[in-house]
Design a protein around this motif. Structure first.
Motif, PDB file in Angstrom:
ATOM      1  N   LYS A  13      41.718  32.638  46.119  1.00  0.00           N
ATOM      2  CA  LYS A  13      41.862  33.784  44.813  1.00  0.00           C
ATOM      3  C   LYS A  13      42.734  32.629  43.893  1.00  0.00           C
ATOM      4  N   ASP A  14      42.305  31.728  43.490  1.00  0.00           N
ATOM      5  CA  ASP A  14      42.975  30.647  42.678  1.00  0.00           C
ATOM      6  C   ASP A  14      43.215  31.286  41.193  1.00  0.00           C
ATOM      7  N   VAL A  18      40.296  34.046  35.911  1.00  0.00           N
ATOM      8  CA  VAL A  18      40.901  35.216  35.168  1.00  0.00           C
ATOM      9  C   VAL A  18      41.354  34.800  33.902  1.00  0.00           C
ATOM     10  N   ASP A  19      41.888  33.655  33.746  1.00  0.00           N
ATOM     11  CA  ASP A  19      42.533  33.032  32.315  1.00  0.00           C
ATOM     12  C   ASP A  19      41.718  33.173  31.132  1.00  0.00           C
ATOM     13  N   GLU A  28      40.937  41.686  41.222  1.00  0.00           N
ATOM     14  CA  GLU A  28      41.146  41.164  42.531  1.00  0.00           C
ATOM     15  C   GLU A  28      40.922  42.354  43.574  1.00  0.00           C
ATOM     16  N   GLY A  29      40.362  41.833  44.853  1.00  0.00           N
ATOM     17  CA  GLY A  29      40.276  42.546  45.948  1.00  0.00           C
ATOM     18  C   GLY A  29      41.117  42.074  46.872  1.00  0.00           C
ATOM     19  N   GLY A  83      41.460  45.801  41.836  1.00  0.00           N
ATOM     20  CA  GLY A  83      42.428  45.921  40.550  1.00  0.00           C
ATOM     21  C   GLY A  83      42.432  44.617  39.700  1.00  0.00           C
ATOM     22  N   ARG A  84      43.570  45.013  38.760  1.00  0.00           N
ATOM     23  CA  ARG A  84      43.782  43.907  37.845  1.00  0.00           C
ATOM     24  C   ARG A  84      44.734  42.844  38.680  1.00  0.00           C
ATOM     25  N   PRO A  85      44.232  41.563  38.553  1.00  0.00           N
ATOM     26  CA  PRO A  85      44.757  40.423  39.406  1.00  0.00           C
ATOM     27  C   PRO A  85      46.160  40.139  39.396  1.00  0.00           C
ATOM     28  N   ASN A  86      46.658  40.228  40.291  1.00  0.00           N
ATOM     29  CA  ASN A  86      48.114  39.439  40.176  1.00  0.00           C
ATOM     30  C   ASN A  86      48.405  38.246  40.090  1.00  0.00           C
ATOM     31  N   LYS A  87      49.031  37.946  38.907  1.00  0.00           N
ATOM     32  CA  LYS A  87      49.327  36.622  38.545  1.00  0.00           C
ATOM     33  C   LYS A  87      50.606  36.154  38.812  1.00  0.00           C
TER      34      LYS A  87
END
Ligand code: SF4
Length: 87
Positions: A13-14, A18-19, A28-29, A83-87
């Protein structure tokens, strides 16, 4: 034909993909990131960004990773969708 995130993403999950996604359709799962198949506009921007080469256009997914095409689709119909990715 959407892009598909496959096995190499599991546990990594790099999130570099997403960027660069212009439509924010990468979610993100628990185990990996997923591309929403109905939201992806096939721009291809994410594919070269992935450090573990987990992303393929649907038509180019290798034989041994074909199950991820359904996985990227079905995960959004589950009770706990990504959901929305955790950055
Ligand atoms: Fe987002 Fe483009 Fe990748 Fe589809 S191909 S997930 S729209 S960056």
């Amino acid at each position: 034909m959407p892009y598909i995130i496959t096995e190499a993403c599991i546990g990594v999950k790099d999130r570099a993909c997403v960027d660069v996604c212009p439509v924010d359709c990468i979610y993100e799962g628990e185990d990996q990131l997923y591309i929403h198949p109905d939201e992806c506009i096939d721009c291809g921007a994410c594919e070269p960004e992935c450090p573990v080469s987990a992303i393929y256009p649907e038509e180019d997914v290798p034989e041994n990773l074909q199950s991820f095409i359904a996985k990227n689709k079905e995960v959004f119909d589950s009770n706990t969708p990504p959901g929305r990715p955790n950055k």
